[in-house]
Design an enzyme around this catalytic site. Structure first.
Site, short mmCIF file in Angstrom:
data_model
loop_
_atom_site.label_atom_id
_atom_site.label_comp_id
_atom_site.label_asym_id
_atom_site.label_seq_id
_atom_site.Cartn_x
_atom_site.Cartn_y
_atom_site.Cartn_z
N PRO A 128 0.82 -1.21 0.00
CA PRO A 128 0.00 0.00 0.00
C PRO A 128 0.86 1.27 0.00
O PRO A 128 0.37 2.35 -0.32
CB PRO A 128 -0.80 -0.10 1.30
CG PRO A 128 -0.71 -1.53 1.73
CD PRO A 128 0.59 -2.03 1.22
N ARG A 180 -2.62 -8.84 -21.25
CA ARG A 180 -3.52 -8.53 -22.36
C ARG A 180 -2.93 -7.53 -23.34
O ARG A 180 -3.48 -7.32 -24.41
CB ARG A 180 -4.89 -8.07 -21.84
CG ARG A 180 -4.84 -6.85 -20.96
CD ARG A 180 -6.21 -6.50 -20.43
NE ARG A 180 -7.13 -6.07 -21.48
CZ ARG A 180 -7.04 -4.91 -22.11
NH1 ARG A 180 -6.10 -4.05 -21.82
NH2 ARG A 180 -7.90 -4.60 -23.06
N GLU A 201 2.23 -8.17 8.45
CA GLU A 201 2.28 -6.69 8.39
C GLU A 201 3.31 -6.20 7.38
O GLU A 201 3.60 -5.01 7.31
CB GLU A 201 2.61 -6.12 9.77
CG GLU A 201 1.61 -6.47 10.86
CD GLU A 201 0.19 -6.06 10.50
OE1 GLU A 201 -0.01 -4.91 10.06
OE2 GLU A 201 -0.72 -6.90 10.67
N ASP A 260 -8.00 0.46 -26.82
CA ASP A 260 -8.36 0.37 -25.40
C ASP A 260 -8.98 1.65 -24.89
O ASP A 260 -8.57 2.73 -25.27
CB ASP A 260 -7.10 0.14 -24.56
CG ASP A 260 -6.94 -1.32 -24.20
OD1 ASP A 260 -7.88 -2.08 -24.46
OD2 ASP A 260 -5.89 -1.67 -23.67
C1 4G4 Z 1 3.20 -4.79 2.36
C2 4G4 Z 1 2.93 -4.29 3.62
C3 4G4 Z 1 -0.49 -4.42 -1.82
C4 4G4 Z 1 2.29 -5.64 1.74
C5 4G4 Z 1 1.77 -4.63 4.26
C6 4G4 Z 1 -0.27 -5.32 -0.80
C7 4G4 Z 1 -2.42 -3.65 -0.67
C8 4G4 Z 1 -1.56 -3.56 -1.75
C9 4G4 Z 1 1.13 -6.01 2.38
C10 4G4 Z 1 0.85 -5.48 3.65
C11 4G4 Z 1 -1.15 -5.36 0.26
C12 4G4 Z 1 -1.82 -2.55 -2.83
C13 4G4 Z 1 -0.60 -7.10 4.77
C14 4G4 Z 1 -1.10 -4.72 4.87
C15 4G4 Z 1 0.18 -6.90 1.66
N1 4G4 Z 1 -2.22 -4.52 0.29
N2 4G4 Z 1 -2.67 -1.56 -2.58
N3 4G4 Z 1 -1.02 -6.20 1.33
N4 4G4 Z 1 -0.33 -5.78 4.35
O1 4G4 Z 1 -1.25 -2.64 -3.90
#
Ligand code: 4G4
Length: 260
Positions: free
Chosen positions: A103, A168, A130, A182
């Site tokens: 994220p 794709r 995490e 597209d």
């Molecule tokens: C890294 C840190 C990608 C990866 C924490 C991965 C959303 C996305 C993760 C986590 C993800 C995205 C478990 C919170 C794995 N969540 N938005 N989760 N978590 O691309």
């Protein structure tokens, strides 16, 4: 696209390699066995291989998680099995770009997907718990990507989303004249589509689609794409850098709406 080599063997010149570090490789059955992505793998246009940190865990429970320094809730992926699987993937796929999905990563959009396709070799690290130790991100990862501002339980779904959207675009994977067709290739949303039957409960297909006049139909579709984008995603219109023809069409769409 196939090309003959000197000894007359066929090979795919567009082959793309995805090496994936995950403790849940079976999740990827969703793209490996189905639809367009499944066929691309069968046709050997895409090559996917997995590296499971659990196979590199040396304790008797084969654990792949560890406690965070500083305390607090939740666990992290243990460093050693993760590091060993990254090392193994890198040694088997030289010159690959290593991508961590999180994220905190840079948010992807269609323009970036079109650039990524040129990379040809990508190693995805799918985080669980995490996340992973910052030193792996700092010293082993080339880029950190996000598929959107929301949190998933792991990086696997994000990796599949990206592999799907890259796949794709590879020539020979889908039956389309070009990616030019597209939605998003012009930074606009798609125009509306219609198929049989001609009438559904008093709802008609726009007459122009039966005209056989391809230029008129092109103009109508462009006008719809511009209008829908302006209605639903004004942010995209602001950055679209519209041509003169497009500005005129959008103004006509807006005027038409006011009259209705
Ligand atoms: C890294 C840190 C990608 C990866 C924490 C991965 C959303 C996305 C993760 C986590 C993800 C995205 C478990 C919170 C794995 N969540 N938005 N989760 N978590 O691309």
């Amino acid at each position: 696209m196939k090309k003959k080599t000197k000894n007359n063997q066929q090979c795919n010149i567009n082959l793309i390699w995805f090496y994936i570090i995950t403790i849940f490789p079976k999740m990827f059955d969703a793209i490996i066995h189905y639809g367009v992505t499944g066929r691309a793998i069968q046709k050997k246009i895409i090559n996917i291989q997995f590296f499971n940190p659990r196979d590199f865990s040396d304790n008797k429970y084969k654990s792949v998680d560890d406690r965070p320094y500083g305390g607090g809730p939740g666990m992290l992926m243990s460093v050693k099995p993760l590091y060993l699987s990254i090392k193994k993937a890198k040694s088997l796929l030289q010159d690959a770009m290593v991508v961590y999905l999180s994220p905190q990563g840079k948010k992807l959009h269609q323009k970036k997907i079109l650039e990524i396709i040129k990379k040809k070799k990508i190693i995805f690290i799918c985080g669980r718990y995490e996340g992973i130790d910052q030193r792996i991100i700092d010293y082993q990862v080339d880029e950190e990507w996000s598929i959107g501002d929301y949190v998933l339980t792991g990086g696997e779904l994000a990796a599949m989303v990206i592999i799907d959207s890259i796949s794709r675009l590879i020539p020979g994977v889908i039956n389309k004249k070009s990616v030019e067709e597209d939605s998003f290739s012009h930074n606009l949303l798609d125009y509306p589509h219609y198929t049989r039957p001609k009438i559904i409960k008093n709802m008609h297909v726009p007459k122009i689609l039966f005209s056989g006049d391809h230029e008129k139909i092109r103009i109508w579709r462009l006008k719809q794409a511009l209008g829908k984008t302006w209605e639903k995603r004004p942010d995209l219109i602001k950055n679209a850098n519209l041509k003169k023809e497009e500005k005129i069409l959008l103004n006509a769409f807006k005027k038409n709406k006011k009259e209705k």
